[in-house]
Write a protein that holds these residues in place. Sequence first.
Motif, PDB file in Angstrom:
ATOM      1  N   LEU A  16       0.832  -1.208   0.000  1.00 32.96           N
ATOM      2  CA  LEU A  16       0.000   0.000   0.000  1.00 32.96           C
ATOM      3  C   LEU A  16       0.865   1.256   0.000  1.00 32.96           C
ATOM      4  O   LEU A  16       0.573   2.226  -0.700  1.00 32.96           O
ATOM      5  CB  LEU A  16      -0.936   0.004   1.202  1.00 32.96           C
ATOM      6  N   ILE A  17       1.938   1.242   0.783  1.00 31.76           N
ATOM      7  CA  ILE A  17       2.849   2.389   0.828  1.00 31.76           C
ATOM      8  C   ILE A  17       3.512   2.588  -0.530  1.00 31.76           C
ATOM      9  O   ILE A  17       3.619   3.716  -1.027  1.00 31.76           O
ATOM     10  CB  ILE A  17       3.904   2.193   1.930  1.00 31.76           C
ATOM     11  N   GLN A  18       3.932   1.500  -1.151  1.00 32.76           N
ATOM     12  CA  GLN A  18       4.559   1.591  -2.472  1.00 32.76           C
ATOM     13  C   GLN A  18       3.561   2.089  -3.516  1.00 32.76           C
ATOM     14  O   GLN A  18       3.896   2.927  -4.366  1.00 32.76           O
ATOM     15  CB  GLN A  18       5.110   0.220  -2.878  1.00 32.76           C
ATOM     16  N   ALA A  19       2.333   1.594  -3.434  1.00 36.60           N
ATOM     17  CA  ALA A  19       1.298   2.028  -4.376  1.00 36.60           C
ATOM     18  C   ALA A  19       0.969   3.495  -4.170  1.00 36.60           C
ATOM     19  O   ALA A  19       0.777   4.252  -5.132  1.00 36.60           O
ATOM     20  CB  ALA A  19       0.046   1.170  -4.202  1.00 36.60           C
ATOM     21  N   HIS A  25       2.875  10.356  -6.838  1.00 36.99           N
ATOM     22  CA  HIS A  25       3.856  10.937  -7.754  1.00 36.99           C
ATOM     23  C   HIS A  25       3.236  11.177  -9.127  1.00 36.99           C
ATOM     24  O   HIS A  25       3.523  12.184  -9.787  1.00 36.99           O
ATOM     25  CB  HIS A  25       5.073  10.011  -7.880  1.00 36.99           C
ATOM     26  N   GLN A  26       2.380  10.277  -9.561  1.00 39.65           N
ATOM     27  CA  GLN A  26       1.767  10.397 -10.884  1.00 39.65           C
ATOM     28  C   GLN A  26       0.629  11.410 -10.903  1.00 39.65           C
ATOM     29  O   GLN A  26       0.520  12.209 -11.842  1.00 39.65           O
ATOM     30  CB  GLN A  26       1.242   9.033 -11.333  1.00 39.65           C
ATOM     31  N   ALA A  40      -4.194   0.336  -7.328  1.00 40.88           N
ATOM     32  CA  ALA A  40      -2.787   0.181  -7.695  1.00 40.88           C
ATOM     33  C   ALA A  40      -2.114  -0.916  -6.879  1.00 40.88           C
ATOM     34  O   ALA A  40      -1.186  -1.575  -7.353  1.00 40.88           O
ATOM     35  CB  ALA A  40      -2.053   1.504  -7.496  1.00 40.88           C
ATOM     36  N   ALA A  41      -2.584  -1.107  -5.643  1.00 39.51           N
ATOM     37  CA  ALA A  41      -2.010  -2.137  -4.774  1.00 39.51           C
ATOM     38  C   ALA A  41      -2.676  -3.490  -4.961  1.00 39.51           C
ATOM     39  O   ALA A  41      -2.200  -4.500  -4.432  1.00 39.51           O
ATOM     40  CB  ALA A  41      -2.125  -1.709  -3.313  1.00 39.51           C
TER      41      ALA A  41
END
Length: 208
Positions: A16-19, A25-26, A40-41
């Motif tokens: 979840l943090i990575q997503a 950012h996007q 995304a996750a």
Amino acid sequence: MVRKTKEEAEQTRKELIQAARRVFHQCGVSRSTLEKIAKAAGVTRGAVYWHFKDKAALFFAMREDVFVPMVERTDALLFSEQFTNPLDAIEASIKEFFRVLEDCSVVREVFEIMISRCEYVDEFASVQEDVARPAQTFLAKIEGVYQQAAAKGMLRPGLSPLDAARDTWAFTSGVLHLMLACQKGSDLPQRIPDMISAHMAMRRCVAP
């Protein structure tokens, strides 16, 4: 079974943090939704709420995921006993910060999100003070090291530790903004170590 469940929960939290980092950012933080992050996750929105109470909590988790190891690395140099001159410790610590920023795309993305992709309004209006706290902590740390340099007679005469710390804080912040804004192919990242050395040279006591 319990251990596996805990491990799976921790893995989901990391994903979840990575997503969130990718989506922030996007899309920018204000235009990012928990639905987008969940998608995304590859999880449900309910799974997001199970780990984080809101988008702000997820934002801070993303920040801490990068800041904690970064601070550990820079502090290891800033407070290292290997340096006889405390100014050498400050110089090494700042150079390490920018080296990591240049070498690690994840770290750079998080700083880009915080500086240029987050509007501190609406639900984020109340978190700006928390976002600024690491910079204030950095200022306090380097002031302490400048005080050590002054006590050893290694700080330029007439320059107070607080003024030196504020100047270095402003310098570091300015270089950070320049680095994040520079065009691809710019030679600025390669020049930063020399810029840091020049900045610190102006603070050193020159022997008669």
